[in-house]
Design a protein around this motif. Structure first.
Motif, short mmCIF file in Angstrom:
data_model
loop_
_atom_site.label_atom_id
_atom_site.label_comp_id
_atom_site.label_asym_id
_atom_site.label_seq_id
_atom_site.Cartn_x
_atom_site.Cartn_y
_atom_site.Cartn_z
N THR A 187 0.83 -1.21 0.00
CA THR A 187 0.00 0.00 0.00
C THR A 187 0.87 1.26 0.00
OG1 THR A 187 -0.08 -0.06 2.42
CG2 THR A 187 -1.90 -1.12 1.24
N ILE A 188 2.14 1.13 -0.37
CA ILE A 188 3.06 2.25 -0.26
C ILE A 188 2.57 3.48 -1.05
CG2 ILE A 188 4.61 1.53 -2.17
CD1 ILE A 188 5.78 3.05 1.16
N GLY A 189 1.96 3.25 -2.20
CA GLY A 189 1.50 4.36 -3.04
C GLY A 189 0.53 5.26 -2.30
N THR A 190 -0.43 4.67 -1.58
CA THR A 190 -1.41 5.47 -0.84
C THR A 190 -0.83 5.98 0.48
OG1 THR A 190 -2.32 3.35 -0.15
CG2 THR A 190 -3.53 4.54 -1.85
N ASP A 191 0.09 5.18 1.08
CA ASP A 191 0.69 5.61 2.35
C ASP A 191 1.57 6.84 2.17
OD1 ASP A 191 -0.47 3.35 3.30
OD2 ASP A 191 1.39 2.23 3.63
N LEU A 192 2.15 6.98 1.00
CA LEU A 192 3.16 8.03 0.81
C LEU A 192 2.61 9.43 1.00
CD1 LEU A 192 5.57 6.84 -2.03
CD2 LEU A 192 6.19 7.63 0.25
N GLU A 193 1.35 9.65 0.64
CA GLU A 193 0.74 10.98 0.80
C GLU A 193 0.89 11.46 2.25
OE1 GLU A 193 -0.31 14.00 -0.98
OE2 GLU A 193 -1.06 12.34 -2.23
N ALA A 194 0.49 10.59 3.19
CA ALA A 194 0.59 10.95 4.61
C ALA A 194 2.04 11.01 5.07
CB ALA A 194 -0.19 9.92 5.45
N GLU A 195 2.88 10.14 4.53
CA GLU A 195 4.29 10.13 4.93
C GLU A 195 4.98 11.43 4.51
OE1 GLU A 195 5.99 8.10 6.76
OE2 GLU A 195 4.42 6.58 7.02
N ILE A 196 4.62 11.92 3.34
CA ILE A 196 5.20 13.18 2.87
C ILE A 196 4.77 14.33 3.78
CG2 ILE A 196 5.09 14.88 0.96
CD1 ILE A 196 5.18 12.46 -0.98
N ASP A 197 3.50 14.32 4.19
CA ASP A 197 3.02 15.34 5.12
C ASP A 197 3.80 15.30 6.44
OD1 ASP A 197 1.22 16.41 3.38
OD2 ASP A 197 -0.48 15.21 4.10
N LEU A 198 4.00 14.09 6.97
CA LEU A 198 4.74 13.93 8.23
C LEU A 198 6.17 14.45 8.10
CD1 LEU A 198 3.62 10.36 9.39
CD2 LEU A 198 3.36 12.49 10.69
N LEU A 199 6.78 14.13 6.96
CA LEU A 199 8.16 14.53 6.72
C LEU A 199 8.26 16.06 6.67
CD1 LEU A 199 10.99 13.20 5.79
CD2 LEU A 199 10.30 13.96 3.53
N LEU A 200 7.32 16.69 5.95
CA LEU A 200 7.35 18.15 5.81
C LEU A 200 7.08 18.82 7.17
CD1 LEU A 200 5.50 18.61 2.39
CD2 LEU A 200 7.96 18.84 2.86
N HIS A 201 6.21 18.18 7.96
CA HIS A 201 5.92 18.69 9.29
C HIS A 201 7.19 18.68 10.14
CE1 HIS A 201 3.56 19.54 12.85
NE2 HIS A 201 4.22 18.57 13.48
N GLU A 202 7.91 17.57 10.07
CA GLU A 202 9.15 17.41 10.82
C GLU A 202 10.19 18.44 10.37
OE1 GLU A 202 12.35 13.87 11.34
OE2 GLU A 202 10.32 13.24 10.81
N ALA A 203 10.21 18.72 9.07
CA ALA A 203 11.19 19.68 8.53
C ALA A 203 10.70 21.13 8.69
CB ALA A 203 11.42 19.37 7.04
N ARG A 204 9.48 21.29 9.22
CA ARG A 204 8.85 22.60 9.38
C ARG A 204 8.79 23.36 8.06
NH1 ARG A 204 8.75 23.37 14.97
NH2 ARG A 204 10.19 21.97 16.02
N VAL A 205 8.38 22.66 7.04
CA VAL A 205 8.26 23.27 5.71
C VAL A 205 6.79 23.17 5.28
CG1 VAL A 205 8.87 23.01 3.27
CG2 VAL A 205 10.61 22.67 5.02
N PRO A 206 6.13 24.29 5.05
CA PRO A 206 4.76 24.20 4.53
C PRO A 206 4.76 23.66 3.10
CG PRO A 206 5.42 26.50 4.90
CD PRO A 206 6.60 25.67 5.21
#
Lengths: 277, 264
Positions: free
Chosen positions: B37-56
């Motif tokens: 399910t990586i294709g659908t999981d990636l959307e949320a993973e990218i959000d988490l990553l950007l949150h961690e990097a403090r990048v809107p």
């Protein structure tokens, strides 16, 4: 009655023993291998002996016992055989002199797919080895591959071939490595593909590996297939279709060919020593 | 510009965010298993990553995708092959290094780089699991040893075994017979790491038949000191260590390559 000779083939997964009188198969036995080749040889020989005794014979009457297969040297060291011959020569001789081939089929190419290796053996008009190619480096071309795939598919080895024959749209595997094909099979299962189509894909992948080995030495009729994988009807048919040659039937369990060849070589030796005397 | 690199490999998916003005500071990274399910999981993973990097999300300039399942990355600006990405990362972080040996989960690559950091020659094994992370994973599963435990285990090996089979299926049987003969898991894993190292050396030799040129090791297996030591001994010169987690090399390259106008 012709002298009795024995052949014993201790492979990596199974071991077989046969008793011949001349070319006639009078007894055979098969076991899964035990922890060591000598114990395996003792087990299969004692099973053979039981059958022989039931027809009033005894394996100690044998004029010659020849060992072959992966464990052949250990079997000789333990004095369970008079000497040993490579499985390549034994398979060649076994197929050439097999009951139905003896009637004049004239086998020249033997495709032998065992548990851990695959060989293509060419023999001349006298049944002697003329060329061979072998793969013992990669599991994808050997019986072990089918066992792994059966485990993944949840079917028995005997069921795989018939299951594959029921396929309407065989899947195509994109890899050659057993490990990668196993992953492909899992993905096909998860995506709900028909197991018959996946089974056919597995058998075609196996046939593909077999054909690449055949191409190294070429093919001459008659062609036959031996070893455990020869029992898989789907692999056999795919190899036949792509080679354009029908596999002739040896009139012998394909897994017994190595042991049968060893016993035939023993019987030829006994005949030669008789002539000299 | 802020760029995201995503490497969807056969075993693991790696994500990084960098600011290309300061590529040495990796703003955030994530490593997760590649599942069905990586294709659908990636959307949320990218959000988490950007949150961690403090990048809107709006400040994100590009998403570079690479790896076996690169096509599954949602919103990818471009897709680039692994060799180009690894080469880009090596050229950026290790100027002067001419060869990258990339030991991934399901393939291994030996890449030679030109002065501009472009891959010019490649030796690749992606047909067979031997010499890849899959080999180690199969053995780890069999003997219940996790990737992170291997170096500690191998350090205690008294009588390292020699694994002669290249085929993973056959090597597995070989390992089992060693265990049955009384070898310890440490001895067996020392043999496995040595076998992986030797295969990487053989691949490097095919790429560089003459003298070995300055090189680095990337990919998940480059994290294992037991494998690295065998490669360095086999090639006769030490590697230039990749300054970030070597598993992230292709993802970092995908982030770095974002605005390369010269590349199709």
């Amino acid at each position: 009655m012709s002298p009795i000779t024995l052949g014993i083939d201790v492979g990596s997964l199974t071991a077989e023993a046969v008793a011949l009188s001349g070319r006639e198969l009078i007894a055979s036995a098969q076991v899964d291998v035990l922890h060591d080749p000598v114990a395996t040889a003792r087990r299969v020989l004692s099973m053979l002996d039981e059958t022989l005794r039931s027809v009033g014979l005894d394996r100690r009457q044998a004029a010659r016992t020849i060992a072959t297969g992966y464990g052949r040297e250990r079997v000789c060291d333990a004095r369970l055989a008079d000497h040993h011959v490579s499985e390549i020569s034994c398979h060649g001789a076994g197929a050439f002199h097999a009951p139905s081939a003896a009637a004049g089929a004239g086998v020249r190419t033997i495709i032998d797919i065992g548990g851990q290796d695959a060989k293509v053996i060419r023999v001349n008009a006298r049944g002697e080895l003329s060329d061979f190619s072998m793969n013992d480096k990669c599991a994808a071309g050997a019986g072990h591959f089918l066992e792994l795939m059966c485990r993944t598919l949840g079917v028995s080895l005997d069921e795989l071939g018939p299951l594959a024959l029921g396929a309407s749209h065989p899947v195509e595997m994109s890899s050659r490595c057993s490990i990668f094909i196993e992953t492909e099979v899992l993905h096909f299962l998860q995506r709900g593909f028909d197991r018959r189509d996946i089974a056919a894909g597995v058998c075609h992948a196996m046939a593909d590996r077999v054909l690449s080995l055949v191409r190294r030495v070429g093919v001459a009729p008659e062609v036959t297939m031996t070893g455990g994988v020869a029992k898989n009807v789907a692999v056999r048919r795919e190899v036949e279709r792509r080679l354009g040659h029908r596999m002739i039937d040896l009139g012998l369990d394909p897994q017994l060919v190595g042991a049968y060849g060893a016993a035939v070589l023993g019987s030829l030796e006994v005949a030669r020593s008789g002539e000299r005397r | 510009m802020i760029a995201l690199g995503c490497d969807v490999g056969s075993l693991f998916t790696k994500l990084v965010v960098i600011d290309d003005d300061r590529p040495d500071d990796v703003m955030a990274s994530r490593v997760l298993r590649t599942t069905g399910t990586i294709g659908t999981d990636l959307e949320a993973e990218i959000d988490l990553l950007l949150h961690e990097a403090r990048v809107p999300r709006a400040r994100l300039g590009s998403i570079g995708a690479t790896g076996r399942f690169a096509s599954l990355v949602p919103g990818a600006t471009f897709v680039e092959d692994e060799a180009h990405c690894v080469a880009a990362a090596v050229a950026c972080y290790l100027p002067g290094v001419e060869v990258a040996l990339h030991l991934g989960g399901q393939s291994s690559l030996a890449i030679s780089l030109d002065a501009a950091g472009e891959p010019v020659r490649l030796v690749r094994n992606d047909k067979c699991a031997s010499g890849t992370g899959r080999f180690l994973e199969a053995m780890g599963r069999k003997l219940d040893v996790g990737l992170d435990d291997i170096d500690g285990l191998v350090a205690g090996a008294a009588k390292p075994t020699t694994i002669t089979n290249q085929c993973v299926v056959y090597a597995e049987s070989e390992v089992i017979s060693y265990i049955n003969d009384g070898a310890t898991r440490a001895d067996v894993f020392a043999g496995i790491c040595s076998s992986l190292g030797r295969m990487a050396v053989a691949q490097a030799r095919r790429l560089c038949p003459g003298a070995m040129r300055p090189y680095t090791l990337t990919g998940g297996l480059a994290r294992l000191a037991s494998v690295v030591a065998v490669v360095e001994a086999g090639l006769g010169i030490q590697r230039r260590p990749f300054p970030h987690d070597p598993k992230l090399a292709a993802a970092l390259g995908a982030a770095l390559l974002e605005d390369d106008p010269g590349h199709p």
